[in-house]
Design a protein around this motif. Structure first.
Motif, PDB file in Angstrom:
ATOM      1  N   ALA A   1       0.809  -1.218   0.000  1.00  0.00           N
ATOM      2  CA  ALA A   1       0.000   0.000   0.000  1.00  0.00           C
ATOM      3  C   ALA A   1       0.841   1.267   0.000  1.00  0.00           C
TER       4      ALA A   1
ATOM      5  N   ASP B   1      -8.870  -6.061  -0.083  1.00  0.00           N
ATOM      6  CA  ASP B   1      -8.539  -6.092   1.346  1.00  0.00           C
ATOM      7  C   ASP B   1      -9.548  -6.981   2.073  1.00  0.00           C
TER       8      ASP B   1
ATOM      9  N   ASP C   1      -9.595  -6.155   6.076  1.00  0.00           N
ATOM     10  CA  ASP C   1      -9.835  -4.777   6.483  1.00  0.00           C
ATOM     11  C   ASP C   1      -8.663  -4.193   7.283  1.00  0.00           C
ATOM     12  N   ASP C   2      -7.430  -4.534   6.830  1.00  0.00           N
ATOM     13  CA  ASP C   2      -6.257  -3.984   7.513  1.00  0.00           C
ATOM     14  C   ASP C   2      -5.564  -2.915   6.694  1.00  0.00           C
TER      15      ASP C   2
ATOM     16  N   PHE D   1      -4.301  -3.359   3.602  1.00  0.00           N
ATOM     17  CA  PHE D   1      -3.356  -3.918   2.637  1.00  0.00           C
ATOM     18  C   PHE D   1      -4.063  -4.963   1.785  1.00  0.00           C
ATOM     19  N   PRO D   2      -3.817  -4.960   0.463  1.00  0.00           N
ATOM     20  CA  PRO D   2      -4.447  -5.952  -0.415  1.00  0.00           C
ATOM     21  C   PRO D   2      -3.966  -7.357  -0.111  1.00  0.00           C
ATOM     22  N   ASP D   3      -4.804  -8.331  -0.450  1.00  0.00           N
ATOM     23  CA  ASP D   3      -4.477  -9.733  -0.234  1.00  0.00           C
ATOM     24  C   ASP D   3      -4.537 -10.451  -1.581  1.00  0.00           C
TER      25      ASP D   3
ATOM     26  N   HIS E   1      -1.646 -12.538   2.808  1.00  0.00           N
ATOM     27  CA  HIS E   1      -1.994 -11.156   3.143  1.00  0.00           C
ATOM     28  C   HIS E   1      -0.811 -10.234   2.884  1.00  0.00           C
TER      29      HIS E   1
ATOM     30  N   ASP F   1       1.279  -6.698   3.692  1.00  0.00           N
ATOM     31  CA  ASP F   1       1.544  -5.833   4.849  1.00  0.00           C
ATOM     32  C   ASP F   1       2.617  -4.837   4.463  1.00  0.00           C
TER      33      ASP F   1
ATOM     34  N   TYR G   1     -17.061  -6.390   2.094  1.00  0.00           N
ATOM     35  CA  TYR G   1     -15.818  -7.155   1.956  1.00  0.00           C
ATOM     36  C   TYR G   1     -15.820  -7.864   0.608  1.00  0.00           C
TER      37      TYR G   1
END
Length: 736
Positions: free
Chosen positions: A16, A74, A77-78, A80-82, A101, A103, A142
């Motif tokens: 991100a 995401d 919902d942190d 950062f894309p997964d 995930h 980060d 989501y």
């Protein structure tokens, strides 16, 4: 064939930072066969891509991991894309998909979830051959994901569940002052602290109220090591190391629970922090009743990158330090003290010394030393008896292993500039003596740091030699103590060996070696000396038949007589016999200590002799009387000497001024020189002849001296005339 590197690509901003990163699949990468892998490249700007360690899933056989890669958006919902990575041929073509995930560092190398096609539906084949994500299919905020199952002509839709983030706070005091108890446990003052655990949750499209279960653990670091906690909760008069609770939390509202915790009495470790942990999980809660085509999903807790879903906080014990690193400076001194011995004795006599004391002195020249211990590495043959201190100074000892003793010094800490003295006592009665030296390795340490230049006096090695202290003695008897031999002695009094003409006198020697102690004698040797020749060039007289050591705990060696039967040949005649009869001498003493004496020496090696144990040596031998007959002595006295020796190499010491280690056995051979019959006749005849000759010689001498020429008649008449004159003179006197 190659790894098909680049057969699948996915560009996504994993960290991100506004720059697209790249995932490159190599589905036929092989270590065994076609496991596959995906390489991640992080975009650092200016066209520079930084390669990160490859992703491999479970590394399954023929999985073709990386055949499909897709960005999911995401999911948790942190911010950062997964991504999802397919392995469609894993599990024998059933297929699997792995969720990774993003980060701040790029991508978390361990997957958060593995989706198995066989578990979703057993009929699925090559699940994960294609993946599509990033679209919110059910409108819950989501992104959801669809997966293609190529060989089963199927598409699977998996909906993302709402993610709940729980904020947990554990409030603790900054430090615990263990020198000033603040609470009461009955009548006993104890150290205590207040513990507060607070919980709050938030998330996107989550229920307004949830159920939360949590377990609050005190001193979790000790618990994880299997050690007892130093702190425990007090609930309704009961003590426990864990508290289990259930909560109902309202969205964005904090709920707190308060607890009282006591510090364990005489806690040893005051250096390491006390860690409290609150582990939590979702309980029951009510989902929303919104009217939608798809039912609402129950939320899940945020994944913590593979770590335990828990929150920790810690506190420490208060310390009084002058230096920044709170460095102690321990100094160790020690001395060995043996019981039942004087200070001049430089060894430990096995069996004599029942216990040994280590007098220890420990000083601290640095900051207050916490959790100070003195440890002793000792022999497993020692037994710890007790610890003694002149006055109560807070020292306690615990035997952790048979050969390891640990003593805690100065609870809860050892003050700066303080000094402690104590003694530890060990039982030495079970020492076997296999080791040459008894060694004590003593080490002092604390929970504080200690500078390298002051560590040399933190350890101490005390040694004492182990010695077998014995008092050996030897006694013996000879059977018979005397015997008679000679030409006139009946031959049946003696024995003869097969095919030998000699007459032998049997002799039995019994020796007894005794160890008074106090130690076991590991081994010893006995030397026995028999006078074996009448003269330096004479024949050997003794023939050893048998030697036996009692209980077969020893062996003997000697030089065997090759010719036991020797009859000395001398030219004899009647005059020689008569001469020997009249010229026989008195007592002859044969002693091996005399210079030039030839002796038969027997050596015996004996095995171990315990305290107050004895060992017997029996010697059966024959004495050749034919050799004795040629000697003119009337009595021959044999001085047999025996001596027991100990080997200093076996660490054996004889007690000074103890029992004698040598002895002498005496036996006598009495020579009967009574002549034979014809010799007696000759002796009588010669005696008569000699008598007559002496008589004639005396007669001649008397004749020569005039003994036979005296005039007895004239002498008698003269005597008569003298008497007459005396009588006439007497008469004249009377008349006057």
């Amino acid at each position: 064939m190659g790894s098909y590197f680049g057969s699948s690509l996915c560009a996504v901003d994993l960290n991100a930072d506004g720059l697209s990163d790249l995932l490159v699949g190599a589905p036929m990468f092989s270590e065994i066969r076609d496991e596959g892998q995906v390489t991640t490249y992080i975009n650092r700007g200016n066209g520079a891509l930084e390669e990160q360690p490859a992703l491999t899933g479970d590394g399954a056989y023929n999985a073709h991991f990386g055949e499909s890669i897709a960005s999911l958006g995401d999911l948790d919902d942190d911010g950062f894309p997964d991504v999802a990575i397919g392995a469609p041929k894993e599990d024998d073509f059933a297929g699997a998909v792995y969720i990774y995930h993003g980060d701040a560092s790029g991508v978390i190398p361990h997957y958060s979830m593995k989706l198995s096609g066989r578990k979703i539906n057993p009929v699925l084949r090559m699940f994960g051959q294609s993946i599509s994500g990033g679209i919110d299919m059910d409108g819950n905020g989501y992104p959801d994901v669809t997966f293609g199952a190529f060989m089963s002509d199927s598409v699977v839709l998996l909906r993302a569940r709402p993610v709940i983030t729980v904020d947990v706070s554990i409030f603790l005091p900054a430090s615990i002052n263990i020198t000033a108890p603040q609470c009461q446990d009955g009548l006993q003052p104890v150290n205590c602290l207040n513990v507060t655990a607070c919980f709050r949750f938030h998330g996107k499209h989550v229920p307004g109220e949830i159920g939360l279960n949590y377990v609050l653990t005190a001193d979790v670091a000790k618990k994880d090591k299997g050690q007892p906690p130093r702190v425990y909760f007090v609930l309704l008069g009961e003590t426990t190391g864990q508290v289990t609770e259930k909560l109902q939390l309202v969205h964005m509202e904090e709920t707190c629970h308060h607890y009282l915790a006591h510090v364990k009495r005489r806690v040893q470790d005051v250096i390491s922090p006390i860690v409290f942990e609150a582990a939590y999980s979702l309980g029951e809660h009510v989902t929303g009743k919104e009217e939608k085509e798809l039912p609402a999903l129950t939320p899940v807790l945020r994944w913590k990158k593979g770590q335990k879903i828990a929150q920790k906080n810690q506190t420490v014990f208060e310390r009084n330090c002058r230096s920044e690193d709170c460095a102690a400076d321990l100094q160790l001194r020690g001395k060995l003290l043996l019981s039942s011995t004087d200070e001049k004795t430089h060894y430990l006599a096995l069996g004599a010394v029942k216990n040994i004391s280590l007098n220890i002195s420990i000083s601290n020249l640095g900051d207050d030393a916490y959790d100070t211990n003195v440890s002793f590495n000792v022999s497993r043959e020692l037994f710890f008896i007790n610890m003694w201190q002149k006055e109560e100074m807070g020292i306690s000892c615990e035997l952790l292993e048979p050969d390891f003793l640990k003593c805690s010094v100065g609870f809860p800490f050892m003050r700066s500039k303080s000094k402690y003295e104590f003694s530890v006592i060990f039982d030495t009665s079970h020492l076997s003596g296999e080791e040459e030296v008894l060694t004590f390795i003593i080490t002092a340490q604390s929970g504080n740091v200690e500078r390298i230049d002051s560590l040399q006096d933190n350890s101490l090695v005390l040694t004492v030699p182990l010695v077998h202290e014995v008092d050996t003695s030897i006694t013996g008897v000879m059977s018979p103590t005397s015997f008679v031999y000679g030409e006139s002695v009946d031959p049946s009094n003696f024995i003869q060996l097969e095919d030998l003409e000699c007459h032998f006198q049997p002799l039995n020697v019994t020796l007894q070696v005794y160890n008074t102690g106090p130690s076991t004698l590991p081994a010893s040797s006995v030397s026995i000396s028999f006078p074996n020749r009448l003269a330096s060039g004479g024949a050997e007289m003794f023939h050893v038949q048998e030697m036996v050591v009692s209980q077969e705990k020893g062996n003997c060696s000697f030089q065997r007589n090759p010719t036991p039967c020797i009859i000395p040949q001398e030219q004899e005649n009647i005059f020689h016999t008569i001469f020997a009869f009249f010229t026989k001498s008195g007592r002859k003493v044969l002693d091996c200590e005399k210079p030039g004496m030839s002796c038969l020496t027997v050596h015996c090696n004996l095995s171990a002799l315990a305290k107050e144990e004895s060992r017997t040596i029996d010697v059966s031998m024959l004495l050749n009387t034919e050799i004795l007959k040629k000697d003119s002595s009337s009595v021959i006295q044999f001085m047999t000497r025996a001596k027991v020796k100990v080997d200093p190499a076996l660490r054996v010491v004889e007690i000074a001024n103890g029992n004698p280690e040598e002895m002498t056995v005496v036996f006598e051979a009495l020579h009967n020189l009574e002549p034979r019959g014809y010799v007696v006749g000759w002796i009588i005849a010669i005696s008569l002849l000699v008598g007559i000759l002496i008589f004639l010689l005396l007669a001649v001498l008397l004749w020569k001296m005039g003994f036979f020429r005296r005039r007895y008649k004239e002498i008698i008449e003269a005597e008569k005339s003298r008497k007459e004159n005396e009588d006439s003179w007497d008469w004249v006197q009377k008349n006057q």
